[in-house]
Write a protein that holds these residues in place. Structure first.
Motif, PDB file in Angstrom:
ATOM      1  N   ASP A   1       0.825  -1.209   0.000  1.00 42.92           N
ATOM      2  CA  ASP A   1       0.000   0.000   0.000  1.00 42.92           C
ATOM      3  C   ASP A   1       0.861   1.262   0.000  1.00 42.92           C
ATOM      4  N   ASP A   2       2.035   1.178   0.606  1.00 41.70           N
ATOM      5  CA  ASP A   2       2.922   2.338   0.702  1.00 41.70           C
ATOM      6  C   ASP A   2       3.677   2.626  -0.595  1.00 41.70           C
ATOM      7  N   LEU A   3       3.657   1.707  -1.549  1.00 39.01           N
ATOM      8  CA  LEU A   3       4.431   1.843  -2.772  1.00 39.01           C
ATOM      9  C   LEU A   3       3.993   3.064  -3.595  1.00 39.01           C
TER      10      LEU A   3
ATOM     11  N   ASP B   1       6.133   7.634   2.609  1.00 38.37           N
ATOM     12  CA  ASP B   1       7.531   7.537   3.024  1.00 38.37           C
ATOM     13  C   ASP B   1       7.682   7.043   4.450  1.00 38.37           C
ATOM     14  N   LEU B   2       6.591   7.059   5.216  1.00 34.14           N
ATOM     15  CA  LEU B   2       6.658   6.800   6.653  1.00 34.14           C
ATOM     16  C   LEU B   2       5.606   5.782   7.052  1.00 34.14           C
ATOM     17  N   ARG B   3       5.995   4.831   7.883  1.00 36.41           N
ATOM     18  CA  ARG B   3       5.063   3.837   8.418  1.00 36.41           C
ATOM     19  C   ARG B   3       5.486   3.526   9.846  1.00 36.41           C
ATOM     20  N   ARG B   4       4.574   3.751  10.787  1.00 39.68           N
ATOM     21  CA  ARG B   4       4.856   3.531  12.209  1.00 39.68           C
ATOM     22  C   ARG B   4       6.130   4.252  12.651  1.00 39.68           C
ATOM     23  N   GLY B   5       6.311   5.459  12.090  1.00 42.48           N
ATOM     24  CA  GLY B   5       7.441   6.295  12.478  1.00 42.48           C
ATOM     25  C   GLY B   5       8.763   5.917  11.851  1.00 42.48           C
TER      26      GLY B   5
ATOM     27  N   THR C   1       9.290   3.662   5.112  1.00 41.26           N
ATOM     28  CA  THR C   1       8.596   2.522   4.515  1.00 41.26           C
ATOM     29  C   THR C   1       9.619   1.596   3.845  1.00 41.26           C
ATOM     30  N   VAL C   2       9.196   0.370   3.577  1.00 38.08           N
ATOM     31  CA  VAL C   2      10.146  -0.629   3.074  1.00 38.08           C
ATOM     32  C   VAL C   2      10.775  -0.190   1.757  1.00 38.08           C
TER      33      VAL C   2
ATOM     34  N   ALA D   1      10.561  -4.210  -1.777  1.00 40.70           N
ATOM     35  CA  ALA D   1       9.273  -4.074  -1.091  1.00 40.70           C
ATOM     36  C   ALA D   1       8.224  -4.997  -1.706  1.00 40.70           C
ATOM     37  N   ILE D   2       8.199  -5.080  -3.024  1.00 43.29           N
ATOM     38  CA  ILE D   2       7.236  -5.966  -3.697  1.00 43.29           C
ATOM     39  C   ILE D   2       7.490  -7.416  -3.303  1.00 43.29           C
TER      40      ILE D   2
END
Length: 305
Positions: A95-97, A104-108, A111-112, A121-122
């Protein structure tokens, strides 16, 4: 509800999260499992970054606590909970792609695809998804073969075309053509609600519950799933990236229709209160054993991040 009940819930959530985190770290060690040839270090590092990142582990909590209602084996519930967290994490990685939400950010944390690259990431997401089904199917998940088959079937439905990924598709389409209210409810029930509903129903399957009990847990899951998305949309309007650990205000910036944008903040808060009451009423037949699940509904509606 009393504050000490809520404190007990928060403690239990933390304990369940720690046990899931420990199992996931072990499952994602660099030691190849039976039948594997090797585990490429960079792929493994991307998978670990995507899943071992301090999430609340709410969905695993719901699996384990729902299973506990029926006195189910905790180790089996823990493995199913870990599998569900793998699928939830894979969905966030993808989803972050850039082709989707471009975050650019996930849980602080980065992102992967930002910490590694898009290809990593894929592939990390693909690997987490497939690993989840191995975990459920394995005989190490010590429930009947029929229960494992039921879990695999329901998990695939919840995560697939008629569930989460279908909902993600509708969500992307909603950026171009705004859905009506029923369309918003449908896409949210699929994108967010389907895995939460599965988490609750999975506990009943693990616990060998009867059909009525299984349906009751699934209905409870649907109610809190809608509450989760409503709360998320509310936080997107009222919170900030520091609190949330991810970008906020993106729905407004994208012109995306949500129930909050249609009805406003006060209506949303009333709806959340109603959904909590509905979820808690569904649990009444289970008595005091369902206390933590009742508190989970309140937590979902009142969360700050």
């Amino acid at each position: 509800m009393h504050d000490n009940d809520f404190s007990l819930f928060q403690l239990s959530l933390q304990q369940r999260a720690a046990s899931v985190e420990m199992l996931l770290s072990e499952l994602l060690s660099d030691r190849p499992r039976s039948g594997e040839i090797t585990r490429p270090p960079r792929l493994l590092a991307a998978m670990r970054h995507g899943v071992l990142n301090g999430g609340k582990r709410l969905r695993p909590f719901l699996v384990m606590e729902s299973a506990a209602l029926f006195g189910a084996d905790n180790s089996a519930a823990l493995r199913v909970a870990a599998a569900l967290e793998c699928i939830h994490s894979y969905s966030l990685v993808h989803d972050d792609l850039p082709a989707m939400d471009n975050d650019d950010l996930r849980r602080g944390q980065p992102t992967v695809h930002r910490k590694f690259d898009e290809a990593a990431a894929i592939l990390a997401g693909d690997s987490l998804l497939t690993y989840a089904f191995e975990l459920v199917a394995s005989e190490a998940t010590e429930i009947s073969a029929q229960a494992r088959l039921s879990l695999i079937t329901e998990l695939a439905r919840s995560a697939g075309i008629g569930g989460m990924t279908g909902g993600q598709t509708l969500d992307l389409e909603a950026e171009k053509v705004k859905p009506d209210e029923q369309g918003i409810i449908r896409l949210q029930a699929m994108k967010t609600g389907a895995l939460i509903r599965f988490a609750c129903e999975a506990g009943a399957i693990i616990g060998n519950a009867d059909q009525r009990e299984r349906e009751r847990l699934a209905e409870y899951g649907s109610a809190i799933g809608l509450a989760f998305q409503l709360a998320d949309d509310l936080l997107d309007v009222t919170s900030d990236a520091g609190n949330m650990g991810k970008a906020t205000g993106k729905d407004v910036a994208a012109g995306k229709a949500t129930l909050v944008s249609i009805h406003g903040i006060e209506w949303t808060k009333r709806q959340l209160s109603g959904l909590v009451a509905q979820a808690q009423l569904l649990l009444e037949p289970f008595g005091e054993k369902a206390g933590l699940l009742k508190e989970a509904a309140r937590f979902i509606a009142e969360r700050k991040n």
